[in-house]
Write a protein that holds these residues in place. Structure first.
Motif, PDB file in Angstrom:
ATOM      1  N   GLY A 194      -0.768  10.090   0.203  1.00  0.00           N
ATOM      2  CA  GLY A 194       0.297   9.139  -0.055  1.00  0.00           C
ATOM      3  C   GLY A 194       1.538   9.315   0.786  1.00  0.00           C
ATOM      4  O   GLY A 194       2.542   8.626   0.574  1.00  0.00           O
ATOM      5  N   GLU A 249      -7.927  -3.842  -0.696  1.00  0.00           N
ATOM      6  CA  GLU A 249      -6.513  -3.765  -1.011  1.00  0.00           C
ATOM      7  C   GLU A 249      -5.868  -2.618  -0.240  1.00  0.00           C
ATOM      8  O   GLU A 249      -6.403  -1.518  -0.184  1.00  0.00           O
ATOM      9  N   CYS A 307      -3.613   0.401   0.418  1.00  0.00           N
ATOM     10  CA  CYS A 307      -3.014   1.471  -0.393  1.00  0.00           C
ATOM     11  C   CYS A 307      -2.081   2.356   0.422  1.00  0.00           C
ATOM     12  O   CYS A 307      -1.221   3.030  -0.144  1.00  0.00           O
ATOM     13  N   HIS A 308      -2.288   2.387   1.730  1.00  0.00           N
ATOM     14  CA  HIS A 308      -1.539   3.292   2.592  1.00  0.00           C
ATOM     15  C   HIS A 308      -1.029   2.534   3.819  1.00  0.00           C
ATOM     16  O   HIS A 308      -1.607   1.516   4.214  1.00  0.00           O
ATOM     17  N   GLU A 350      -2.170  -1.064   7.857  1.00  0.00           N
ATOM     18  CA  GLU A 350      -2.329  -0.947   6.412  1.00  0.00           C
ATOM     19  C   GLU A 350      -3.780  -0.563   6.127  1.00  0.00           C
ATOM     20  O   GLU A 350      -4.713  -1.185   6.656  1.00  0.00           O
ATOM     21  N   ASP A 380      -6.949   0.913   3.296  1.00  0.00           N
ATOM     22  CA  ASP A 380      -7.382   0.984   1.905  1.00  0.00           C
ATOM     23  C   ASP A 380      -7.505   2.445   1.479  1.00  0.00           C
ATOM     24  O   ASP A 380      -7.172   3.359   2.243  1.00  0.00           O
ATOM     25  N   GLU A 381      -7.987   2.681   0.275  1.00  0.00           N
ATOM     26  CA  GLU A 381      -8.022   4.049  -0.249  1.00  0.00           C
ATOM     27  C   GLU A 381      -8.958   4.962   0.529  1.00  0.00           C
ATOM     28  O   GLU A 381      -8.811   6.187   0.515  1.00  0.00           O
ATOM     29  N   ASP A 382      -9.929   4.367   1.260  1.00  0.00           N
ATOM     30  CA  ASP A 382     -10.847   5.155   2.093  1.00  0.00           C
ATOM     31  C   ASP A 382     -10.385   5.220   3.547  1.00  0.00           C
ATOM     32  O   ASP A 382     -11.143   5.642   4.428  1.00  0.00           O
ATOM     33  N   LEU A 383      -9.157   4.774   3.790  1.00  0.00           N
ATOM     34  CA  LEU A 383      -8.528   4.767   5.124  1.00  0.00           C
ATOM     35  C   LEU A 383      -9.234   3.820   6.089  1.00  0.00           C
ATOM     36  O   LEU A 383      -9.261   4.059   7.298  1.00  0.00           O
ATOM     37  N   LYS A 397      -3.904  10.175   3.015  1.00  0.00           N
ATOM     38  CA  LYS A 397      -4.598  10.031   1.731  1.00  0.00           C
ATOM     39  C   LYS A 397      -3.763  10.542   0.562  1.00  0.00           C
ATOM     40  O   LYS A 397      -3.865  10.044  -0.564  1.00  0.00           O
TER      41      LYS A 397
END
Length: 252
Positions: free
Chosen positions: A178, A2, A4-5, A219, A221-224, A176
């Motif tokens: 945001g 997904e 996130c960033h 785009e 995910d949370e782990d870049l 990270k």
């Protein structure tokens, strides 16, 4: 995965060195051509139309990237945007080739040799002598640098290794956290970042083209790790822009 960033990369507009078919790179602080200024403004318009806004921007210390970012800020009406300039995002150093005619250099060394210098991953061009007037170690913004870290030539591999500390130490933490991040830099420093993010092989990165003036949205995910990436342009615009880059690199 997904997303996130969101991270936006932009290669600066055409420089007057590119217009005049000269080698540019780290050591030449070339200005934007008239076309390059238009490309930068259009890039800003594309971001505005896409509803993008930013919390911070990163760029190199080279005029063509700094001006491109300024023109993007004009279109987005965001001159308040914090901007971090770092030499680590500079273009690759083309050594003794910088400032020379690409056509004449190809005639002298052969197109195949020049293509190897330009498009291989770990082959460096001829180094620039530090006594050469083109050596940038004695001019701002490098005057106070440890002279051992100022390159006299670089392969793409060298450029990646020089660029990554900026990503790890400064840019990635903001992503990270945001923050909405824009990076305006150069063909090879951005290719290096794409190689790292997408875990491209040494052969795959050789084939990767990043066209001038087209915003590239990534785009993460949370782990870049990249989830997807796309240009703010039609498929035809991207194809034409990549073809132009490819033609230049074949001559380079």
């Amino acid at each position: 995965m997904e997303a996130c960033h969101k991270l936006v990369l932009l290669r600066h507009g055409e420089s007057n060195y590119t217009r005049d078919n000269l080698f540019c790179g780290f050591g030449n602080d070339a200005d934007l051509s008239d076309l390059g200024e238009k490309e930068a403004a259009v890039a800003g318009q594309r971001m505005l139309e896409a509803g993008l806004s930013f919390d911070i921007a990163f760029t190199s210390v080279l005029k063509r990237a700094v001006k491109t970012l300024y023109l993007v800020q004009e279109e987005l009406d965001c001159h308040w945007l914090p901007v971090v300039k770092t030499w680590r995002l500079n273009e690759r150093h083309y050594g003794a080739l910088q400032g020379l005619s690409k056509t004449e250099t190809a005639k002298k060394y052969g197109e195949q040799q020049v293509k190897i210098w330009r498009r291989s991953y770990d082959v460096r061009p001829p180094p620039l002598d530090k006594d050469d007037s083109r050596f940038c170690g004695n001019i701002a913004p490098y005057r106070d640098f440890d002279p051992t870290i100022i390159p006299v030539c670089e392969s793409l591999k060298d450029t990646v290794e020089r660029m990554l500390p900026a990503w790890h130490d400064v840019i990635a933490p903001d992503v990270k956290a945001g923050k909405r991040v824009l990076i305006v830099a150069h063909g090879n420093s951005l290719r290096g970042l794409m190689k790292y993010l997408k875990q491209l092989s040494d052969q795959e990165i050789i084939r990767l083209e990043i066209p001038q003036g087209l915003p590239l949205v990534i785009e993460l995910d949370e782990d870049l790790h990249p989830v997807r990436d796309y240009y703010l342009a039609s498929e035809e615009d991207v194809k034409v822009a990549k073809t132009k880059v490819g033609v230049k690199d074949n001559v380079n």
